[in-house]
Design a protein around this motif. Structure first.
Motif, mmCIF file in Angstrom:
data_model
loop_
_atom_site.group_PDB
_atom_site.id
_atom_site.type_symbol
_atom_site.label_atom_id
_atom_site.label_comp_id
_atom_site.label_asym_id
_atom_site.label_seq_id
_atom_site.Cartn_x
_atom_site.Cartn_y
_atom_site.Cartn_z
ATOM 1 N N THR A 131 20.842 -16.685 -44.523
ATOM 2 C CA THR A 131 20.652 -17.203 -43.174
ATOM 3 C C THR A 131 21.987 -17.234 -42.440
ATOM 4 O O THR A 131 23.049 -17.419 -43.050
ATOM 5 C CB THR A 131 20.036 -18.612 -43.206
ATOM 6 N N ASN A 132 21.923 -17.065 -41.150
ATOM 7 C CA ASN A 132 23.135 -16.925 -40.337
ATOM 8 C C ASN A 132 23.730 -18.296 -40.025
ATOM 9 O O ASN A 132 23.643 -18.804 -38.915
ATOM 10 C CB ASN A 132 22.804 -16.172 -39.044
ATOM 11 N N LYS B 147 17.692 -15.563 -39.139
ATOM 12 C CA LYS B 147 17.954 -16.714 -38.282
ATOM 13 C C LYS B 147 17.857 -17.993 -39.113
ATOM 14 O O LYS B 147 17.025 -18.095 -40.020
ATOM 15 C CB LYS B 147 16.954 -16.770 -37.128
ATOM 16 N N SER B 148 18.694 -18.968 -38.794
ATOM 17 C CA SER B 148 18.691 -20.216 -39.558
ATOM 18 C C SER B 148 17.460 -21.052 -39.222
ATOM 19 O O SER B 148 16.994 -21.079 -38.078
ATOM 20 C CB SER B 148 19.955 -21.027 -39.260
ATOM 21 N N SER C 52 12.947 -10.792 -42.710
ATOM 22 C CA SER C 52 14.198 -10.289 -43.303
ATOM 23 C C SER C 52 14.012 -9.950 -44.771
ATOM 24 O O SER C 52 14.526 -8.937 -45.264
ATOM 25 C CB SER C 52 15.302 -11.328 -43.129
ATOM 26 N N SER D 52 26.270 -5.112 -45.241
ATOM 27 C CA SER D 52 25.421 -4.803 -44.094
ATOM 28 C C SER D 52 24.479 -3.633 -44.359
ATOM 29 O O SER D 52 23.457 -3.490 -43.683
ATOM 30 C CB SER D 52 26.290 -4.498 -42.867
ATOM 31 N N SER E 59 28.277 -17.246 -43.775
ATOM 32 C CA SER E 59 27.399 -16.451 -44.649
ATOM 33 C C SER E 59 27.401 -14.979 -44.285
ATOM 34 O O SER E 59 27.296 -14.110 -45.164
ATOM 35 C CB SER E 59 25.967 -16.998 -44.595
ATOM 36 N N ALA E 60 27.503 -14.670 -42.993
ATOM 37 C CA ALA E 60 27.495 -13.267 -42.573
ATOM 38 C C ALA E 60 28.658 -12.495 -43.182
ATOM 39 O O ALA E 60 28.566 -11.273 -43.380
ATOM 40 C CB ALA E 60 27.548 -13.173 -41.050
ATOM 41 N N GLU E 61 29.750 -13.188 -43.509
ATOM 42 C CA GLU E 61 30.937 -12.523 -44.033
ATOM 43 C C GLU E 61 30.792 -12.089 -45.485
ATOM 44 O O GLU E 61 31.625 -11.346 -46.001
ATOM 45 C CB GLU E 61 32.161 -13.437 -43.887
ATOM 46 N N SER F 75 20.343 -8.383 -45.363
ATOM 47 C CA SER F 75 19.792 -8.741 -44.062
ATOM 48 C C SER F 75 20.195 -10.167 -43.715
ATOM 49 O O SER F 75 20.257 -11.039 -44.591
ATOM 50 C CB SER F 75 18.265 -8.614 -44.082
ATOM 51 N N LEU F 76 20.471 -10.392 -42.429
ATOM 52 C CA LEU F 76 20.876 -11.702 -41.922
ATOM 53 C C LEU F 76 19.694 -12.304 -41.164
ATOM 54 O O LEU F 76 19.208 -11.724 -40.199
ATOM 55 C CB LEU F 76 22.086 -11.542 -40.997
ATOM 56 N N HIS G 137 35.433 -17.359 -40.065
ATOM 57 C CA HIS G 137 34.677 -18.336 -39.277
ATOM 58 C C HIS G 137 35.281 -19.729 -39.409
ATOM 59 O O HIS G 137 35.392 -20.470 -38.428
ATOM 60 C CB HIS G 137 33.217 -18.354 -39.745
#
Length: 368
Positions: A301-302, A319-320, A329, A312, A306-308, A316-317, A156
């Motif tokens: 939070t996305n 929403k910010s 979540s 999975s 952070s998703a990286e 859990s991801l 990212h």
């Protein structure tokens, strides 16, 4: 630089950070020092702060006391510091100067080029500050002047660098954690150490108690979960008093525990059922990796990269900046019965030894 000679005799490596205080970037720099080639001479230069102050506020630094230099820079622009660093680099003759974040790049990156340091590396640890046009303009000018090898700590971040600086050539070296230090352990013993209840569901969060880290969001989300769930927070910061007021306002006293600065972080993670990073902004965070290396699933939070860092299968991801989605979540992850182990994800993708090896090869000119 004569690579064969450097390999035989070791390199002089100087890492430069803004302020050597508890934080993910700073912990990562200490890891680079700890796991460096034994033949190398490695120093960390902190632009801000003093040694006495920093050792007092962060006991972990004591083991590296003789490898730390503090310049006690005051707030604001201090161009004379560039001249100071040029003189220092000419005297020490480092083989590598490695800057971390925009301030060190501005002062030490440019100084390293002027001093003729053969290998200059700059790691970008987050990308959200590049939304600021002034930051973006300054960083673009300094990158052209210092001409370092540019490293992004996440895919990212690389995408953001490429979008902001046309023609920039960066590589990705993902952050890593010490999987021999952060490992599964006895939950009972860990809870006994921190005097935490054995019969509760415990969600943990760690980081500086600052607005950007979103601990207020985690506290508000807790109010939407079962009363058998408690939130334990490791860290200190300017927002602690405000967070304690929020706990009182939401009538969560007894359900939120502030541990302050925790030195034994592996034990902290081992005491948890779930780890939560509710940040509003991030680069590529270390704390979810540390937790997952201890086989504790994570909710992040996305934001940023952070998703990286998320397994999975077990995490859990969210929403910010969204309390309801964060609560959902957390509940979803607590109910997840996956037989996959989050540690497997970290060992495969974010082991500290992989990261150190990549930086060492880069400093030898093998990845550039």
């Amino acid at each position: 630089m004569n690579i064969t000679s450097a390999q035989r005799h070791g390199k002089k490596v100087i890492h430069v950070v803004q302020h050597l205080a508890p934080g993910g970037l700073e912990s990562l720099t200490l890891d680079l020092l700890s796991f460096a080639n034994p033949c190398d001479q490695v120093l960390i230069v902190s632009l801000e702060g003093t040694k006495d102050e920093s050792l007092k506020n962060w006991p972990r630094l004591q083991a590296f006391e003789n490898q730390l230099v503090f310049l006690n820079k005051k707030s604001g622009v201090q161009l004379s510091l560039i001249l100071t660093l040029i003189k220092a680099f000419k005297a020490v003759k480092p083989d590598v100067v490695h800057t971390h974040h925009i301030g060190p790049l501005l002062y030490a990156g440019y100084a390293a080029r002027m001093a003729g340091v053969p290998v200059r590396i700059h790691t970008e640890h987050d990308a959200w500050h590049l939304e600021d046009k002034k930051h973006r303009r300054i960083q673009g000018m300094v990158l052209k002047a210092a001409k370092p090898t540019l490293v992004a700590d996440a895919s990212h971040v690389k995408e953001k660098l490429n979008a902001c600086f046309s023609g920039s050539r960066s590589i990705v070296i993902k952050n890593g954690v010490d999987c021999t230090k952060f490992k599964p352990g006895s939950r009972q013993l860990a809870r006994e150490l921190f005097k935490l209840p054995e019969n509760k569901i415990i969600i943990g969060s760690a980081g500086r108690l600052e607005h950007v880290k979103g601990h207020d969001l985690a506290i508000k989300a807790l109010a939407l979960l079962s009363k058998d769930t408690i939130l334990v927070i490791a860290g200190e910061g300017s927002q602690r008093a405000n967070l304690e007021i929020l706990v009182e306002k939401l009538q969560l006293k007894g359900q939120v525990i502030f541990l302050g600065l925790v030195e034994n972080m592996p034990r902290f993670y081992q005491s948890l059922d779930l780890f939560c990073l509710p940040s509003r902004f991030e680069g590529l965070p270390l704390s979810p990796l540390e937790a997952q290396a201890c086989n504790i699933p994570a909710v992040v939070t996305n934001v940023g990269a952070s998703a990286e860092v998320l397994c999975s299968h077990t995490g859990s991801l969210a929403k910010s900046n969204n309390v309801a989605d964060l609560a959902q979540s957390l509940a979803r992850s607590l109910a997840n019965q996956s037989n996959r182990l989050p540690r497997e994800f970290v060992v495969t993708n974010n082991n500290i030894h992989q990261m150190v090896k990549a930086y060492d090869e880069l400093s030898m000119g093998e990845l550039a």
